[in-house]
Design a protein around this motif. Structure first.
Motif, mmCIF file in Angstrom:
data_model
loop_
_atom_site.group_PDB
_atom_site.id
_atom_site.type_symbol
_atom_site.label_atom_id
_atom_site.label_comp_id
_atom_site.label_asym_id
_atom_site.label_seq_id
_atom_site.Cartn_x
_atom_site.Cartn_y
_atom_site.Cartn_z
ATOM 1 N N LEU A 44 126.708 -9.527 -59.508
ATOM 2 C CA LEU A 44 125.821 -8.377 -59.320
ATOM 3 C C LEU A 44 126.590 -7.091 -59.593
ATOM 4 N N GLU A 45 125.864 -6.067 -59.967
ATOM 5 C CA GLU A 45 126.471 -4.755 -60.187
ATOM 6 C C GLU A 45 125.879 -3.773 -59.192
ATOM 7 N N LEU A 46 126.629 -3.530 -58.121
ATOM 8 C CA LEU A 46 126.206 -2.503 -57.190
ATOM 9 C C LEU A 46 127.401 -1.954 -56.442
ATOM 10 N N ASP A 47 127.259 -0.715 -56.024
ATOM 11 C CA ASP A 47 128.309 -0.032 -55.280
ATOM 12 C C ASP A 47 128.186 -0.368 -53.803
ATOM 13 N N ILE A 48 129.330 -0.347 -53.127
ATOM 14 C CA ILE A 48 129.358 -0.468 -51.671
ATOM 15 C C ILE A 48 129.818 0.877 -51.128
ATOM 16 N N GLU A 49 128.958 1.501 -50.366
ATOM 17 C CA GLU A 49 129.260 2.792 -49.746
ATOM 18 C C GLU A 49 129.496 2.568 -48.256
ATOM 19 N N VAL A 50 130.491 3.235 -47.710
ATOM 20 C CA VAL A 50 130.768 3.148 -46.278
ATOM 21 C C VAL A 50 130.657 4.534 -45.657
ATOM 22 N N ASP A 51 130.160 4.559 -44.425
ATOM 23 C CA ASP A 51 129.916 5.829 -43.748
ATOM 24 C C ASP A 51 130.255 5.687 -42.275
ATOM 25 N N GLY A 52 131.271 6.453 -41.858
ATOM 26 C CA GLY A 52 131.598 6.524 -40.446
ATOM 27 C C GLY A 52 133.026 6.142 -40.126
ATOM 28 N N GLY A 53 133.758 7.081 -39.556
ATOM 29 C CA GLY A 53 135.111 6.799 -39.107
ATOM 30 C C GLY A 53 136.137 6.648 -40.210
ATOM 31 N N ILE A 54 135.790 7.065 -41.415
ATOM 32 C CA ILE A 54 136.715 6.937 -42.539
ATOM 33 C C ILE A 54 137.720 8.084 -42.482
ATOM 34 N N LYS A 55 138.996 7.732 -42.552
ATOM 35 C CA LYS A 55 140.057 8.746 -42.506
ATOM 36 C C LYS A 55 141.276 8.232 -43.261
ATOM 37 N N GLU A 56 142.277 9.074 -43.367
ATOM 38 C CA GLU A 56 143.477 8.729 -44.132
ATOM 39 C C GLU A 56 144.119 7.420 -43.660
ATOM 40 N N ASN A 58 142.777 4.722 -42.488
ATOM 41 C CA ASN A 58 142.084 3.446 -42.701
ATOM 42 C C ASN A 58 141.391 3.315 -44.059
ATOM 43 N N ILE A 59 141.402 4.358 -44.863
ATOM 44 C CA ILE A 59 140.653 4.315 -46.117
ATOM 45 C C ILE A 59 141.172 3.234 -47.070
ATOM 46 N N GLU A 60 142.451 2.970 -47.071
ATOM 47 C CA GLU A 60 142.987 1.943 -47.977
ATOM 48 C C GLU A 60 142.472 0.556 -47.590
ATOM 49 N N GLU A 61 142.435 0.260 -46.307
ATOM 50 C CA GLU A 61 141.919 -1.034 -45.858
ATOM 51 C C GLU A 61 140.426 -1.167 -46.178
ATOM 52 N N VAL A 62 139.686 -0.092 -45.965
ATOM 53 C CA VAL A 62 138.252 -0.100 -46.253
ATOM 54 C C VAL A 62 138.020 -0.272 -47.758
ATOM 55 N N LYS A 63 138.839 0.396 -48.548
ATOM 56 C CA LYS A 63 138.737 0.269 -50.002
ATOM 57 C C LYS A 63 139.059 -1.158 -50.453
ATOM 58 N N SER A 64 140.109 -1.720 -49.918
ATOM 59 C CA SER A 64 140.497 -3.068 -50.327
ATOM 60 C C SER A 64 139.474 -4.121 -49.885
ATOM 61 N N ALA A 65 138.655 -3.797 -48.903
ATOM 62 C CA ALA A 65 137.598 -4.710 -48.459
ATOM 63 C C ALA A 65 136.413 -4.706 -49.417
ATOM 64 N N GLY A 66 136.331 -3.682 -50.289
ATOM 65 C CA GLY A 66 135.283 -3.697 -51.300
ATOM 66 C C GLY A 66 134.538 -2.396 -51.518
ATOM 67 N N ALA A 67 134.693 -1.449 -50.632
ATOM 68 C CA ALA A 67 133.957 -0.192 -50.779
ATOM 69 C C ALA A 67 134.498 0.619 -51.949
ATOM 70 N N ASN A 68 133.595 1.328 -52.626
ATOM 71 C CA ASN A 68 134.036 2.234 -53.685
ATOM 72 C C ASN A 68 133.408 3.623 -53.566
ATOM 73 N N ILE A 69 132.606 3.832 -52.529
ATOM 74 C CA ILE A 69 132.063 5.158 -52.219
ATOM 75 C C ILE A 69 132.275 5.377 -50.728
ATOM 76 N N PHE A 70 132.815 6.542 -50.368
ATOM 77 C CA PHE A 70 133.206 6.810 -48.990
ATOM 78 C C PHE A 70 132.583 8.118 -48.499
#
Length: 91
Positions: A44-56, A58-70
């Motif tokens: 599938l082609e879709l973006d994963i956006e995450v919202d809430g508690g994102i900061k310097e 933890n952003i790398e862990e969140v990114k490596s989990a699959g998110a590409n919009i923060f």
């Protein structure tokens, strides 16, 4: 999951909606991983956006989990150096 083939973006709330400045709920990172795995396995082609508690911190862990919009609010607004924080978050 049945709706994923019909959308372009999936938002994963990583905090309880409604109040800024909350800590990221750690279990949401596994939800991201599961979502990303399903997307990849089903080609599938879709973006994963995450919202809430994102900061310097933890952003790398969140990114490596699959998110590409923060969505980042408090981490920037409460920063002493907004520009530096934004640059750091961009990696």
């Amino acid at each position: 999951y049945e709706f994923l083939p019909y959308i372009h973006m999936c938002l994963v709330m990583t905090v309880e909606p409604g109040l800024g400045g909350q800590k990221l709920i750690p279990e949401t990172i596994q939800k991201e991983r599961d979502l990303k795995k399903y997307i990849d396995e089903n080609n599938l082609e879709l973006d994963i956006e995450v919202d809430g508690g994102i900061k310097e911190e933890n952003i790398e862990e969140v990114k490596s989990a699959g998110a590409n919009i923060f969505v980042v609010g408090t981490a920037i607004v409460k920063s002493e150096n907004m520009e530096g924080t934004i640059n750091s978050l961009r990696m």
